[in-house]
Enzyme design. Structure first.
Site, short mmCIF file in Angstrom:
data_model
loop_
_atom_site.label_atom_id
_atom_site.label_comp_id
_atom_site.label_asym_id
_atom_site.label_seq_id
_atom_site.Cartn_x
_atom_site.Cartn_y
_atom_site.Cartn_z
N HIS A 195 0.68 -1.31 -0.07
CA HIS A 195 0.04 0.02 -0.04
C HIS A 195 0.81 1.26 0.09
O HIS A 195 2.25 1.03 0.29
CB HIS A 195 -0.82 0.04 1.22
CG HIS A 195 -2.01 -1.12 1.14
ND1 HIS A 195 -3.23 -0.64 0.89
CD2 HIS A 195 -2.09 -2.12 1.63
CE1 HIS A 195 -4.04 -1.82 0.93
NE2 HIS A 195 -3.22 -2.76 1.28
N GLU A 277 2.77 0.10 4.44
CA GLU A 277 2.71 1.54 3.71
C GLU A 277 3.95 2.27 3.31
O GLU A 277 4.68 2.51 4.14
CB GLU A 277 1.80 2.47 4.79
CG GLU A 277 0.35 2.04 5.02
CD GLU A 277 -0.68 1.99 4.26
OE1 GLU A 277 -0.26 2.73 3.09
OE2 GLU A 277 -1.71 1.79 4.53
#
Length: 313
Positions: A195, A277
């Protein structure tokens, strides 16, 4: 002047029988010794990584691929420390890795479907979301799929079997509960969901999300908490080293690690799994990295190295 050569035969002094005998013995022994030395050098001598040996070499060329956003996935993989031939030393043959590229590029065309609720054990949550994007319009879905392709190339060159939860090959999704089931059904040795964040400008850096201990409804993560943490710590270390970026300055207290119990992809997993992330798409400095093909290669390299370290135990 040299006396060596086919066209010169100098007069030889008389030699005693003993000296002639020693000459014959030496003539027989010297070639044998030379042959033995040559064989030793050819075979590499000892396995201690001495001169001329590549054993144990770990110098990385991560990120040496070209510097534009269209760099081919895995462009520098053949030069990387995780690019051994399948079946060779340190091969990951028999290991299964599932890569989960966050968000389908076509999700925005199917808002009704992705807004439908699914059970994640602790509560119900939307099937999926569209993800975020940079200010210039580069989407998280495009980023995650590109990194996933690069990561797949690196891991397959190590001999691992790699599966993606989606490859822009379906109209939307899969939903977060199905993403977890794909890893479970594959009996994956490791699952990584890729992500990029959508936090406020000025909030920078990467973080790895670990599963918390959840035992509720259809969720039971107790068996995967410890191995998932090990996987996440290795990825965080190698990601930082490969990309040169720092852990998040807004979550994780500088560790680059965050534990959550509200993510269906983690709650419903029965195999070691983490999210990463890679940076904040809404921050201009992070966005400059995320939109660079060369940097995405470094990101894939760092994630790959962490996975490889985990799988090799």
């Amino acid at each position: 002047m040299s006396y060596v050569g086919p066209d010169f035969d100098p007069p030889r002094p008389r030699r005693s029988p003993l000296r002639r005998t020693l000459t014959v013995v030496l003539a027989a022994l010297v070639p044998g010794a030379l042959l033995g030395w040559l064989a030793f050098e050819t075979l590499g001598g000892a396995d201690d990584g001495g001169p001329g040996r590549a054993a144990g070499a770990t110098s990385s060329t991560a990120g040496s691929a070209g510097g534009d956003p269209d760099d081919k996935p895995g462009a520098s993989a053949s030069q990387s420390p995780t690019a051994s031939a399948p079946g060779g030393a340190g091969s990951l043959a028999g290991k299964v890795v599932v890569i989960d590229p966050g968000h389908n590029p076509a999700n925005f065309e199917h808002t009704a479907e992705i807004n439908s609720k699914v059970d994640i054990g602790t509560h119900k949550k939307e099937c999926d979301t569209t993800g975020t994007a940079t200010n210039s319009g580069y989407t998280e879905a495009a980023f995650t799929l590109d990194v996933a392709h690069r990561l797949r190339t690196l891991l397959e060159r190590q001999g691992a079997t790699v599966k993606l939860t989606q490859d822009a090959d379906r109209p939307y999704g899969p939903c977060i509960d199905e993403r977890a089931r794909i890893g479970n059904s594959a009996q994956a040795d490791a699952v990584v969901s890729v992500h990029a964040d959508g936090a406020a400008s000025g909030q920078r850096g990467f973080h790895v999300i670990l599963p918390g201990a959840v035992h509720e409804g259809g969720a039971d993560t107790r068996a995967i908490v410890a191995p998932s943490r090990e996987l996440g710590e290795l990825i965080a270390d190698d990601f930082a080293g490969s990309t040169g970026t720092s852990p998040s300055n807004y979550v994780g207290d500088g560790t680059g690690l965050v534990t959550r119990e509200d993510l269906g992809g983690l709650n419903l997993s029965t195999v070691p799994k983490v999210f990463i992330e890679c940076g904040n798409m809404r921050d201009s400095k992070d966005a400059a990295l995320l939109t660079s093909g060369a940097w995405r290669q470094k990101a894939a390299q760092g994630i790959s190295e962490g996975i490889v370290s985990f799988l090799r135990g």
